[in-house]
Design a protein around this motif. Sequence first.
Motif, PDB file in Angstrom:
ATOM      1  N   UNK A  26       0.726  -1.174  -0.089  1.00  0.00           N
ATOM      2  CA  UNK A  26      -0.006  -0.061  -0.272  1.00  0.00           C
ATOM      3  C   UNK A  26       0.964   1.324   0.007  1.00  0.00           C
ATOM      4  N   UNK A  27       0.227   2.322  -0.341  1.00  0.00           N
ATOM      5  CA  UNK A  27       1.077   3.788  -0.333  1.00  0.00           C
ATOM      6  C   UNK A  27       1.704   3.955   1.031  1.00  0.00           C
ATOM      7  N   UNK A  28       0.968   3.621   2.210  1.00  0.00           N
ATOM      8  CA  UNK A  28       1.502   3.849   3.321  1.00  0.00           C
ATOM      9  C   UNK A  28       2.792   3.250   3.635  1.00  0.00           C
ATOM     10  N   UNK A  29       2.828   2.014   3.301  1.00  0.00           N
ATOM     11  CA  UNK A  29       4.064   1.193   3.240  1.00  0.00           C
ATOM     12  C   UNK A  29       5.209   1.797   2.417  1.00  0.00           C
ATOM     13  N   UNK A  30       4.837   1.988   1.276  1.00  0.00           N
ATOM     14  CA  UNK A  30       5.578   2.724  -0.032  1.00  0.00           C
ATOM     15  C   UNK A  30       6.428   3.927   0.669  1.00  0.00           C
ATOM     16  N   UNK A  31       5.426   4.859   1.279  1.00  0.00           N
ATOM     17  CA  UNK A  31       5.976   6.059   1.765  1.00  0.00           C
ATOM     18  C   UNK A  31       7.178   5.924   2.736  1.00  0.00           C
ATOM     19  N   UNK A  32       6.909   4.812   3.821  1.00  0.00           N
ATOM     20  CA  UNK A  32       7.942   4.352   4.784  1.00  0.00           C
ATOM     21  C   UNK A  32       9.283   3.897   4.226  1.00  0.00           C
ATOM     22  N   UNK A  33       9.001   2.893   3.407  1.00  0.00           N
ATOM     23  CA  UNK A  33      10.183   2.326   2.763  1.00  0.00           C
ATOM     24  C   UNK A  33      10.791   2.994   1.899  1.00  0.00           C
TER      25      UNK A  33
END
Length: 128
Positions: A26-33
């Motif tokens: 998801x975009x949340x995980x992509x932002x963090x990574x």
Amino acid sequence: MKSLRKYWGYVVAIVVVYGWFSGSLGPNILVVLSAIAFLYSLFQAPVWCCAETRKEEFCRNNASGILMGCWIREHRWQKLKWFVRKSAWGQLIKRLLSGFNGIAASFSAVGALVSAGAAVITLMVKTV
């Protein structure tokens, strides 16, 4: 195992690329990574120092991250100063792209920054 400890940020960048193409993250995980990969490239990726020596040559000592120099105190902040001064960006880019590790770290940083921006835009569009 030692090289995995040294290059862990590139593994995170590969996971980000996989996440974008597979759609499984998801975009949340992509932002963090993406933020983690970006910070790794700036401050921890193994690169050459490339600061200017007294003989006006590149310093070939090992450094951590594309913005930090080697163990020599004068070199430690020289690249960061180049980044802050707009007139020195050309010199910084020339030095960063002087070796394979610098090229890999630079492209990883740019890719992670673009990825984080795209993920944030995706989050904003989904919430509206």
